[in-house]
Design an enzyme around this catalytic site. Structure first.
Site: not given
Ligand code: ACM
Length: 231
Positions: A6, A77, A110
């Protein structure tokens, strides 16, 4: 296929949106996407990488899929973690799969791991491989990804940052331990917690098409959504 973390090239923590804005890019014209496109063409490979995407006045925590022929797609995301909520706009274009030479891949970023609906939705849409660019700080995601692999019968590739970032009065220790699991949750590759590493494995993505647990049990057909009802 290469899977990178990420926000792979920018680092994770930003002072504020003004600083973040210095590192954002439009996925169809940005400099790191151009770099990735050149790399994908040179290597004949598909790349999945996280970056900060600018779209109008919004910034998304996004991962792009890039192949030798160009940009294949992107995922924004859905579930922002902690202070990301002050920096990024939550994803708004859903969960899609991408066709890579006849194999379907899905992307989660993530913290999306803690919502099993993400992996489930991607798997129900046919994803055989879940690519999971990460900057993990909580210690238990890698274990949870065992369940995501097994409950959906898919390969999972978690590519996680290592090292420490100390900014904004906060200290993040990224947990590394990048891993590749097969549809039975077996480890095909395991990186360490502190060193930068790349792991390479050969897989048979067709293994993720078989959702039978026993001759009488099927991961998807045995679901009872009528009884799950709650929103
Ligand atoms: C995250 O979602 N970078 C912990």
């Amino acid at each position: 296929m290469w899977v990178l973390p990420e926000l792979a090239l920018t680092g994770y923590e930003f002072f504020d949106t003004t600083e973040l804005r210095r590192y954002v890019e439009d996925v169809s014209g940005g400099s790191s996407v151009a770099w990735l496109l050149a790399l994908a063409a040179e290597r004949g490979a598909v790349m999945v990488m996280g970056l900060a995407e600018s779209a109008g006045d919004r910034v998304y925590n996004t991962a792009v899929v890039v192949g030798p022929e160009g940009l294949v797609g992107k995922y924004r995301k859905l579930h922002l973690f902690d202070r990301e909520k002050a920096l990024f706009h939550p994803g708004d274009d859903g969960l899609q799969t991408f066709d890579i030479r006849g194999v379907k891949i899905g992307i989660m970023i993530c913290f999306d791991w803690i919502f099993p609906e993400v992996a489930r939705t991607l798997a129900l849409r046919g994803a055989q491989i879940l690519c999971h660019p990460s900057n993990l700080v909580l210690p238990y995601c890698q274990k949870a990804m065992f369940a995501r692999s097994v409950e959906n019968g898919v390969f999972t590739i978690t590519a996680n940052r290592v090292g420490v970032e100390e900014r904004v009065g906060r200290r993040f220790v990224f947990s590394g331990n990048s891993q590749i699991l097969n549809p039975r949750g077996e480890s095909l590759a395991q990186a360490g917690s502190e060193t930068i590493e790349a792991k390479v494995v050969d897989i048979e993505p067709e293994a993720a098409l078989n959702k039978e647990i026993t001759s009488a049990n099927h991961l998807f057909r045995d679901r009872r959504p009528t009884f799950y009802g709650l929103e």
